[in-house]
Structures are given as C-alpha cells and as structure tokens.
Write a protein that holds these residues in place. Structure first.
Motif, mmCIF file in Angstrom:
data_model
loop_
_atom_site.group_PDB
_atom_site.id
_atom_site.type_symbol
_atom_site.label_atom_id
_atom_site.label_comp_id
_atom_site.label_asym_id
_atom_site.label_seq_id
_atom_site.Cartn_x
_atom_site.Cartn_y
_atom_site.Cartn_z
ATOM 1 N N SER A 18 5.066 67.322 91.109
ATOM 2 C CA SER A 18 5.548 66.461 92.199
ATOM 3 C C SER A 18 4.411 65.623 92.761
ATOM 4 O O SER A 18 4.601 64.449 93.118
ATOM 5 N N ALA A 22 4.109 61.673 92.973
ATOM 6 C CA ALA A 22 3.827 61.033 94.263
ATOM 7 C C ALA A 22 2.705 60.017 94.123
ATOM 8 O O ALA A 22 2.777 58.911 94.691
ATOM 9 N N VAL A 32 8.920 55.641 99.861
ATOM 10 C CA VAL A 32 10.005 56.587 100.125
ATOM 11 C C VAL A 32 10.008 57.688 99.074
ATOM 12 O O VAL A 32 10.099 58.891 99.389
ATOM 13 N N GLN A 33 9.882 57.306 97.827
ATOM 14 C CA GLN A 33 9.843 58.300 96.754
ATOM 15 C C GLN A 33 8.592 59.170 96.876
ATOM 16 O O GLN A 33 8.651 60.385 96.650
ATOM 17 N N ARG A 35 7.008 60.020 99.571
ATOM 18 C CA ARG A 35 7.230 60.988 100.658
ATOM 19 C C ARG A 35 8.105 62.145 100.172
ATOM 20 O O ARG A 35 7.842 63.314 100.471
ATOM 21 N N GLU A 36 9.141 61.834 99.400
ATOM 22 C CA GLU A 36 10.028 62.880 98.886
ATOM 23 C C GLU A 36 9.278 63.816 97.942
ATOM 24 O O GLU A 36 9.444 65.043 97.982
ATOM 25 N N MET A 37 8.436 63.260 97.072
ATOM 26 C CA MET A 37 7.697 64.069 96.099
ATOM 27 C C MET A 37 6.662 64.961 96.790
ATOM 28 O O MET A 37 6.466 66.114 96.404
ATOM 29 N N GLY A 39 6.893 66.036 99.839
ATOM 30 C CA GLY A 39 7.689 67.072 100.503
ATOM 31 C C GLY A 39 8.119 68.163 99.535
ATOM 32 O O GLY A 39 8.084 69.355 99.869
ATOM 33 N N ALA A 40 8.499 67.762 98.322
ATOM 34 C CA ALA A 40 8.910 68.737 97.310
ATOM 35 C C ALA A 40 7.738 69.624 96.911
ATOM 36 O O ALA A 40 7.896 70.839 96.719
#
Length: 262
Positions: A18, A22, A32-33, A35-37, A39-40
């Motif tokens: 991840s 990121a 946005v992606q 941030r999601e990665m 977070g994962a």
C-alpha cells in the motif's frame, strides 16, 4: 515458486504494498488515492519513518503547509536529513511563511548531495521575501546552472528583478520564461507587468479576460508606476481598475487616493 513468494511476503513489512502504491499516487498527483493507500497501510499495521514521510508528502501535496512543515521536522529529527526531505521541508516552511526556518532548511538542502533546482528556486524565493538580493542572485544562478532554460526559475528571477526595480532585466528574463512556457498565466501576467513598467501605456485587456483579473493587473501596474514616481500613470491605472471591477474597489481606491495625494 510458491516458497519464493512466501519468503518475499514475509520479508515485506505490514502495508508495504500500500505504501508503494501511495508513493506512485503522490508522484502522479493522485492525492485522494494516496490518502486511501496510506490509510490502508496504517490499518494493516504499517508504521515508522516511511509512513511518516508519506504523511508529510501528502500534507505538502494538499497544501496543508503548517502540518507538512511539522511532519517534515519530525522526519528530519528521526534521522532522514536527505536533500529531498530538506527541500520539501523548506518549501513547506516557505509556504507557511516561516521564512527563517525555510532559509535554514533550504541552505542545508542545497549543500546536501543530490540537491535539485527546486531547492535553489525555493531558496531564491525566500531570499526575495527577505530582500536579500545577493542570496537571490546566487540561488537563481545556481538553479539555472542545474536546469538551464527552466521557465519556473526564469519567471521567479524576473519577479525578483521586478521587486528591485530592474525593469528591463525583468522583461528579458520573463520574455524567456514566456517563450518556454507560453501557456502559463502567471508568467504572462508578470511579463505584462514588466512591460508596463518600461512603457508609458497601461496593460491592455486580453480577449475573454474577466474584469476582476484585468482590474488586478491594472492595480499591479499602478503600484509599479507609483514606485517609479509616475503618479499620473499610476492614478490612471487605479481609476481604470475601479471601473473594471467592484472586487478591487477598496484596494484600488486606496491606491488612487495615495497617488492623488502624491
């Protein structure tokens, strides 16, 4: 083959895949992606310097300057004083208007191995904000030596020359920048301002230019004319700015009163 894959998976830390995604997302501007990665990765147990640096990079990319500055400070304190981290930390401090800290970080960045033209560019901007023209010249010279014909450097050099009242030299630098990056509105606006400084005429309105944008350029041209002692030209610029847009009423009105008082 299965054993090899298992060994590779075991060698990787929690959330490493991840974090790699990121990094790729941030390089591509996909915040946005990213941030999601991140977070994962954190959710799966990822932690440590790599996560902290990515969080700092994300804050910088999202223009959260104060947060980015604080996160980079923690990364540096944690043992990563690389040229890239120092450069980004200096840029974040500069955007947060912490000029003294920005200068310290950027001076360290340009002395570090692998320093880029961006570090020199940011150092030049910091010098301009301190009116330290010797440091500004040194920074832009070194930046252009590292990246010849760079329109960003030439634009900022032109703006630096404008700040010093070296109008003709500013026109030269900004003309080069505009030729290299003809689609950049900021470069075009700065070149218009420099040309207005060496001309008796005010900037002309561009086709389809919004009244507020044109009024802002007129106001800037008036400020330059006032600095040159051309009070009639300055008053004309401010008056025309008032006629173009209510948005600029207060600033242009105050400048007009100053020009007429002169």
């Amino acid at each position: 083959m299965i054993l090899l894959l298992a060994a590779l998976a075991a060698a990787s830390g929690p959330g490493d895949s991840s974090l790699i995604e990121a990094e790729r997302a941030l390089r591509s501007g996909r915040t946005v992606q990213a941030r999601e990665m991140i977070g994962a990765a954190v959710a799966s147990g990822g932690e440590g310097p790599k996560v902290e640096r990515l969080l700092a990079d994300l804050a910088l990319a999202e223009h959260r300057w104060a947060e980015a500055s604080a996160r980079y400070a923690a990364v540096i304190a944690g043992g990563d004083p690389s040229a890239t981290v120092l450069e980004k930390a200096g840029m974040a401090a500069l955007q947060a208007n912490d000029i003294a800290r920005a200068v310290d970080l950027l001076d360290r960045a340009v002395r570090a191995e692998g320093a880029s033209w961006r570090a020199w560019n940011a150092r030049g901007v910091a010098a301009d904000r301190q009116s330290d023209w010797l440091a500004a010249d040194r920074a832009y010279d070194n930046g252009l030596a590292a990246s010849p014909g760079n329109p960003t450097l030439l634009n900022n050099l032109g703006w630096s020359l404008l700040l010093r009242g070296r109008w003709e030299e500013a026109v030269e630098a900004l003309s080069q920048a505009a030729a290299l990056a003809p689609g950049q509105p900021r470069i075009a606006a700065n070149l218009d301002l420099a040309r207005a400084a060496v001309s008796e005429h005010l900037p002309r309105r561009r086709p389809e230019e919004e009244p507020a944008t044109y009024a802002a350029r007129l106001n800037d041209a008036g400020v330059v004319a006032l600095r040159q002692g051309k009070t009639v030209k300055a008053a004309g610029a401010f008056a025309e700015a008032l006629a173009e847009s209510d948005r600029w009423f207060v600033r242009a009105a105050n400048n007009l009163a100053l020009a007429e008082g002169s």
